[in-house]
Write a protein that holds these residues in place. Structure first.
Motif, PDB file in Angstrom:
ATOM      1  N   GLU A 215      -0.309  -6.328  32.955  1.00 39.96           N
ATOM      2  CA  GLU A 215       0.496  -5.391  32.120  1.00 39.96           C
ATOM      3  C   GLU A 215       2.137  -5.328  32.504  1.00 39.96           C
ATOM      4  O   GLU A 215       2.770  -4.664  31.679  1.00 39.96           O
ATOM      5  N   LEU A 216       2.052  -6.288  33.791  1.00 43.69           N
ATOM      6  CA  LEU A 216       3.506  -6.370  34.087  1.00 43.69           C
ATOM      7  C   LEU A 216       4.145  -7.852  33.369  1.00 43.69           C
ATOM      8  O   LEU A 216       4.710  -7.591  34.352  1.00 43.69           O
ATOM      9  N   GLY A 217       3.281  -8.267  32.737  1.00 44.48           N
ATOM     10  CA  GLY A 217       3.278  -9.618  32.818  1.00 44.48           C
ATOM     11  C   GLY A 217       3.656 -10.281  31.666  1.00 44.48           C
ATOM     12  O   GLY A 217       4.844 -10.037  30.507  1.00 44.48           O
ATOM     13  N   LEU A 218       3.859 -11.418  30.853  1.00 41.91           N
ATOM     14  CA  LEU A 218       4.141 -12.080  29.626  1.00 41.91           C
ATOM     15  C   LEU A 218       3.324 -11.743  28.128  1.00 41.91           C
ATOM     16  O   LEU A 218       2.527 -11.623  27.942  1.00 41.91           O
ATOM     17  N   ARG A 219       3.515  -9.899  28.592  1.00 41.33           N
ATOM     18  CA  ARG A 219       3.357  -9.123  27.357  1.00 41.33           C
ATOM     19  C   ARG A 219       4.557  -8.653  25.864  1.00 41.33           C
ATOM     20  O   ARG A 219       6.028  -9.263  26.287  1.00 41.33           O
ATOM     21  N   SER A 220       4.250  -8.564  25.152  1.00 41.93           N
ATOM     22  CA  SER A 220       4.278  -8.575  24.024  1.00 41.93           C
ATOM     23  C   SER A 220       5.947  -8.803  23.823  1.00 41.93           C
ATOM     24  O   SER A 220       5.930 -10.637  23.411  1.00 41.93           O
ATOM     25  N   ILE A 221       6.985  -8.775  23.424  1.00 42.09           N
ATOM     26  CA  ILE A 221       8.597  -8.773  22.746  1.00 42.09           C
ATOM     27  C   ILE A 221       8.894 -10.084  24.275  1.00 42.09           C
ATOM     28  O   ILE A 221       9.185 -10.996  23.747  1.00 42.09           O
ATOM     29  N   ARG A 222       8.188 -10.027  25.713  1.00 38.87           N
ATOM     30  CA  ARG A 222       8.078 -11.118  26.836  1.00 38.87           C
ATOM     31  C   ARG A 222       7.463 -12.483  26.383  1.00 38.87           C
ATOM     32  O   ARG A 222       8.162 -13.738  26.266  1.00 38.87           O
TER      33      ARG A 222
ATOM     34  N   SER B 273       0.710  -0.961   0.162  1.00 42.86           N
ATOM     35  CA  SER B 273       0.029   0.217  -0.020  1.00 42.86           C
ATOM     36  C   SER B 273       0.940   1.660   0.288  1.00 42.86           C
ATOM     37  O   SER B 273       0.545   2.580  -0.098  1.00 42.86           O
ATOM     38  N   MET B 274       2.137   1.519  -0.116  1.00 49.69           N
ATOM     39  CA  MET B 274       3.131   2.314   0.906  1.00 49.69           C
ATOM     40  C   MET B 274       3.695   2.395  -0.304  1.00 49.69           C
ATOM     41  O   MET B 274       5.133   2.683  -0.076  1.00 49.69           O
ATOM     42  N   THR B 275       4.070   1.787  -1.985  1.00 46.32           N
ATOM     43  CA  THR B 275       4.907   1.909  -2.445  1.00 46.32           C
ATOM     44  C   THR B 275       5.916   3.053  -2.146  1.00 46.32           C
ATOM     45  O   THR B 275       5.829   4.194  -2.317  1.00 46.32           O
ATOM     46  N   GLY B 276       7.297   3.027  -2.175  1.00 53.43           N
ATOM     47  CA  GLY B 276       8.449   3.808  -2.210  1.00 53.43           C
ATOM     48  C   GLY B 276       8.242   4.480  -0.723  1.00 53.43           C
ATOM     49  O   GLY B 276       9.292   5.663  -1.040  1.00 53.43           O
ATOM     50  N   LYS B 277       7.418   4.354   0.239  1.00 57.29           N
ATOM     51  CA  LYS B 277       7.654   4.805   1.537  1.00 57.29           C
ATOM     52  C   LYS B 277       8.191   4.193   2.795  1.00 57.29           C
ATOM     53  O   LYS B 277       7.867   2.844   2.377  1.00 57.29           O
ATOM     54  N   PRO B 278       8.371   3.868   4.147  1.00 54.58           N
ATOM     55  CA  PRO B 278       8.842   3.331   4.697  1.00 54.58           C
ATOM     56  C   PRO B 278       7.837   2.450   4.849  1.00 54.58           C
ATOM     57  O   PRO B 278       6.411   3.341   5.622  1.00 54.58           O
ATOM     58  N   VAL B 279       8.099   1.489   6.098  1.00 60.21           N
ATOM     59  CA  VAL B 279       7.043   0.659   5.829  1.00 60.21           C
ATOM     60  C   VAL B 279       6.991  -0.156   7.606  1.00 60.21           C
ATOM     61  O   VAL B 279       8.048  -0.777   7.858  1.00 60.21           O
ATOM     62  N   ILE B 280       6.875   0.032   9.069  1.00 60.86           N
ATOM     63  CA  ILE B 280       7.268  -0.374  10.054  1.00 60.86           C
ATOM     64  C   ILE B 280       6.381  -1.349  10.693  1.00 60.86           C
ATOM     65  O   ILE B 280       5.485  -0.748  10.874  1.00 60.86           O
ATOM     66  N   PHE B 281       6.778  -2.416  10.380  1.00 65.26           N
ATOM     67  CA  PHE B 281       5.987  -3.694  11.317  1.00 65.26           C
ATOM     68  C   PHE B 281       6.522  -3.565  12.907  1.00 65.26           C
ATOM     69  O   PHE B 281       7.427  -4.182  13.006  1.00 65.26           O
ATOM     70  N   ARG B 282       5.397  -3.136  13.676  1.00 64.59           N
ATOM     71  CA  ARG B 282       5.525  -3.388  15.462  1.00 64.59           C
ATOM     72  C   ARG B 282       5.762  -5.765  15.003  1.00 64.59           C
ATOM     73  O   ARG B 282       4.377  -6.216  15.130  1.00 64.59           O
ATOM     74  N   THR B 283       6.315  -5.619  15.654  1.00 62.98           N
ATOM     75  CA  THR B 283       5.514  -7.647  16.135  1.00 62.98           C
ATOM     76  C   THR B 283       4.887  -7.314  17.020  1.00 62.98           C
ATOM     77  O   THR B 283       4.681  -6.315  17.817  1.00 62.98           O
ATOM     78  N   LEU B 284       4.801  -8.660  17.496  1.00 54.47           N
ATOM     79  CA  LEU B 284       3.420  -8.935  18.375  1.00 54.47           C
ATOM     80  C   LEU B 284       2.980  -9.151  19.855  1.00 54.47           C
ATOM     81  O   LEU B 284       4.463  -8.388  20.057  1.00 54.47           O
ATOM     82  N   ASP B 285       3.217  -8.261  19.499  1.00 61.83           N
ATOM     83  CA  ASP B 285       2.355  -7.092  21.021  1.00 61.83           C
ATOM     84  C   ASP B 285       0.992  -7.818  21.760  1.00 61.83           C
ATOM     85  O   ASP B 285      -0.356  -7.325  21.702  1.00 61.83           O
ATOM     86  N   ILE B 286       0.802  -9.205  21.855  1.00 60.42           N
ATOM     87  CA  ILE B 286      -0.705  -9.411  22.634  1.00 60.42           C
ATOM     88  C   ILE B 286       0.265  -9.730  24.066  1.00 60.42           C
ATOM     89  O   ILE B 286       1.198  -9.406  24.370  1.00 60.42           O
ATOM     90  N   GLY B 287      -0.946  -9.875  24.944  1.00 61.66           N
ATOM     91  CA  GLY B 287      -0.543  -9.958  26.068  1.00 61.66           C
ATOM     92  C   GLY B 287      -1.396  -8.466  26.513  1.00 61.66           C
ATOM     93  O   GLY B 287      -1.198  -7.722  26.218  1.00 61.66           O
ATOM     94  N   GLY B 288      -1.607  -8.263  28.111  1.00 61.59           N
ATOM     95  CA  GLY B 288      -1.954  -6.972  29.179  1.00 61.59           C
ATOM     96  C   GLY B 288      -3.332  -7.386  28.443  1.00 61.59           C
ATOM     97  O   GLY B 288      -4.219  -8.213  28.521  1.00 61.59           O
ATOM     98  N   GLU B 289      -3.944  -5.739  27.863  1.00 59.33           N
ATOM     99  CA  GLU B 289      -5.187  -6.596  27.772  1.00 59.33           C
ATOM    100  C   GLU B 289      -5.605  -6.657  26.752  1.00 59.33           C
ATOM    101  O   GLU B 289      -7.194  -7.157  26.067  1.00 59.33           O
TER     102      GLU B 289
END
Ligand code: PEP
Ligand code: MG
Length: 744
Positions: A524-531, A493-509
């Protein structure tokens, strides 16, 4: 003259008397009367009374009193509860020189936690009879009484019971809340979770239906689900048709359907057969040790409720089977529930709990569902099917709106449409301050349906693609191929422009029940996100591979790790990217060879060691939604502490300034992608501290661009300086005021 010490001691030691009283009393009145007599006897006090607090009138009601001997009566006991009679220098509870009757009185509140339960009032004809020792003794008693009296209030009907709520009367009323997702919606109200599901527990369910009716109902249910899936595929293409797949599977499960048919064949009416079998499964699943199986109860309830609705006799009012066109009222909604509502084309949402920075709010905006959050739990009791108009721009909820108001809103909608759906101002594609500095505006993308808007408003790229959304919609982890197909659309969708994928951020809510993680006291202080991803390397690798393959042709691919708390975690995550690159090379697949690898700054812990990160990562992005949450220790979705969640807190402002300075010192690109970046009062501050890249919801891009084009960097820097030398929230707000005209 004061109360004899020995009696006070007896009183304190004999609190056991109270429990005996509770056991032996005939009823509550009897118990309360026993309590006042006990106190009066032990302390030799002529008048003792108990008042209970009535929630509905906000008044104390006299429930028991003892007056002995009769000649000591000083006043009508029911008058003594008035707080104005109870003034004494040392304590608010002592009555000064016994006021009008020349004696003395003392009031001790009975509280349970912060809730008022009642009060204990004692009186004596002798001035200054009560001293602090009596006060302490009565306090000890009142603490003991609190729990017992709380029940007494319930029995006496003085406490509003949430379990058996009165239906709210339907009369035109406007309730103000927080605007959470813009636009307006009008529709009939539906309380979340109360629709057709109610049939499953209805003891008065009509006994109706033959085997033929049952098969017809199955057919009708299948068609309804099919239609729902199609709508879902239009609104949530990344989900394709998976939301309702579990329902189809259950409908096809011979055990489930045959059990029902068997019962009907042996003479049970179809409605009863479906209800019994559904209850059987619900009970079984509810008792499962696996959270994933327990979660399946929702599917059984939804499906069986639909089946029952389709089996009802023709004259029976079934109501709507889904939330299509409805205004849904709910306490809170998980992101996955909101996605389901979006698929059902809900018209609008009223949440009576939750906060505007929660993920539910972010998703509602992505789905363009008007939403208001209002702290009004009583709305849950509003009669189903009441007309509600939700104004997501102002935050007003109009219950049973008058015709004139409805006409106003319709006119507003028409005029919006005639202006075109797109932005009505600032729709150019470059963003330059008055004094000529270029600012980059990236889009935050949650759903594929937002991509056309990002393009239309001229986003300079995607600064944050939240990859977890396809995960939240599905009943299990999407495969590498499924992810690849979705990510390919994002990248293309963004030819020629930066696209930043944030890796899986599950956990918390953002829970995915199928992950089958253990319940956490503080998610929120637990096994969230990169952990989570570092722990489940296979899931992490599948995602990284899918990204690298999907964006093979994108020159400016960024991979960004969320919730990094140490350089060690960053290194581990980067190592996963490297090993995926190596494997893809061995497999000779087409992939991106040199992605930029960056990280989010969401934890205050990162600030102190930024130089270390700067040496090893390609870019930073500040996630202020979480940064504020963790810096101020305020749950971003907890309405009770919403007032503490302030991105204008001086510590937050100074930390941001420091972060941006260190990034500049190390020549590292830095962006901000939290909700703060579209706040009009914060934009000049962010530019003033040196930020030149903002990533925001695409719908906000035109307004933010418009704001920026009216600013000069000089003004922004002075403003930022003023804010940074300010030590309290109040004075920060004063600075906002001071500059309001300049930045209007
Ligand atoms: C943030 O924390 O600011 C952020 C952008 O991430 P999310 O809102 O998805 O947690
Ligand atoms: Mg975050």
């Amino acid at each position: 003259m004061t109360a004899p010490r020995q009696n006070l001691l007896n009183m304190l030691c004999n609190l056991g008397d109270l429990s005996r009283l509770a056991i032996n009393s005939q009823n509550i009145e009897d118990f309360l009367q026993g309590v006042v007599s006990l106190i009066s006897d032990h302390l030799n006090i002529p008048v003792c009374s108990i008042y209970l607090y009535d929630d509905s009138t906000d008044e104390f009601v006299l429930r028991a009193t003892v007056v002995s001997p009769p000649d000591t009566v000083m006043a009508d006991a029911s008058d003594t509860g008035a707080e104005k009679d109870l003034r004494i220098p040392d304590s608010p509870y002592f009555s000064e020189a016994a006021d009008s009757f020349g004696g003395s009185s003392l009031t001790v509140p009975i509280n349970r936690g912060v809730d008022k339960i009642g009060k204990l009032v004692v009186q004596h004809t002798v001035p200054d009879f009560f001293d602090s020792a009596v006060f302490m003794a009565l306090n000890a008693i009142s603490a003991q009484l609190a729990a017992a009296l709380e029940s007494a209030r319930v029995v006496m009907g003085l406490q509003q019971l949430c379990e058996n709520p009165e239906t709210l009367p339907v009369s035109p009323v406007t309730i103000s809340g927080d605007p959470t997702s813009g636009g307006y919606a009008m529709g009939l109200s539906a309380v979340w979770g109360k629709s057709h599901v109610r049939f499953i527990t209805d003891p008065e369910l009509p006994e109706h239906g033959t085997l033929t009716d049952f098969h017809q109902a199955i057919q009708k249910t299948t068609e309804q689900l099919d239609a729902l899936q199609k709508r879902c595929a239009e609104r949530l293409p990344e989900n394709a048709s998976l939301i309702f797949s579990a329902h189809f599977m259950i409908l096809k499960d011979p055990e489930f359907v045959d059990r029902m048919a068997e019962k009907i064949r042996s003479g049970t009416p179809a409605t009863r057969a479906v209800q019994n079998v559904a209850q059987h499964y619900i009970h079984r699943f509810n008792n499962s040790p696996s959270s994933y199986i327990r979660e399946k109860v929702n599917d059984i309830e939804d499906l069986s409720g639909r089946l029952l609705g389709n089996l009802m006799p023709p004259d029976h009012d079934v109501g709507d089977m889904d939330s299509h066109g409805r205004v849904v009222i709910a306490h809170t909604l998980y992101p996955s529930e909101l996605l389901k509502l979006g698929a059902e084309s809900v018209a609008g949402i009223v949440l009576v709990d939750g906060c505007v920075t929660s993920h539910a709010a972010i998703i509602a905006r992505s789905l363009k569902i008007p939403m208001v959050m209002a702290k009004r739990p009583d709305l849950i009791n509003l009669e189903e099917g009441t007309v509600i108009l939700v104004d997501g721009d102002s935050g007003n909820i109009h219950v049973a709106p008058p015709a004139s108001l409805v006409d106003d809103f319709k006119a507003r909608a028409r005029s919006r449409q005639s202006c075109g759906e797109g932005p009505v101002f600032g729709s150019g594609t470059s963003t330059v301050t008055l004094d000529g500095t270029d600012i980059t505006l990236y889009a935050n993308i949650n759903l594929l349906t937002e991509l056309p808007l990002a393009e239309k408003v001229g986003a300079d790229g995607i600064g944050l693609y939240r990859t977890e959304f396809p995960f939240l919609m599905r009943p299990s982890f999407p495969s590498e191929t499924e992810q690849y197909l979705i990510y390919r659309q994002v990248s293309a969708s963004m030819t020629g422009k930066p696209v930043i994928f944030r890796t899986l951020d599950i956990g918390g809510e953002k829970t995915v029940t199928y992950a089958n993680t253990e319940a956490e006291a503080n998610p929120e202080l637990g096994l969230r996100s990169i952990r989570f991803t570092l722990k489940h390397r296979d899931i992490f690798e599948q995602q990284i591979r899918a990204i690298l393959r999907a964006a093979a042709d994108n020159e400016m691919l960024g991979i960004m790790f969320p919730l990094i708390s140490s350089i060690d975690d960053f290194r581990r995550a980067k190592q996963v990217v490297q090993s995926c690159l190596d494997r893809l090379q061995r497999e000779k697949l087409k992939y991106h060879h040199r992605p930029f690898v960056g990280m989010m700054i969401e934890l205050p812990a990162v600030v102190e060691t930024m130089p270390e990160y700067a040496a090893e990562c390609d870019f930073f992005s500040i996630g202020t939604n979480d940064f504020v949450q963790y810096m101020l220790a305020v749950d971003r979705s907890n309405k009770q502490v919403a007032d503490y969640y302030r991105h204008e807190h001086p510590s937050v402002l100074r930390a941001l300034s420091r972060i941006v300075r260190i990034a500049a010192d190390h020549d590292k690109p830095i962006c901000i992608c939290g909700e703060m970046a579209h706040d009009k009062a914060m934009i000049p501050f962010l530019l003033g501290i040196g930020l030149r890249r903002l990533s925001i919801d695409p719908q906000f891009i035109p307004a933010v661009r418009d704001t920026i084009t009216r600013l000069t960097l000089d003004d922004c820097q002075t403003y930022a300086q003023d804010l940074l030398t300010t030590g309290s929230i109040v004075s920060v707000q004063a600075v906002f005021q001071q500059y309001a005209t300049l930045f209007r």
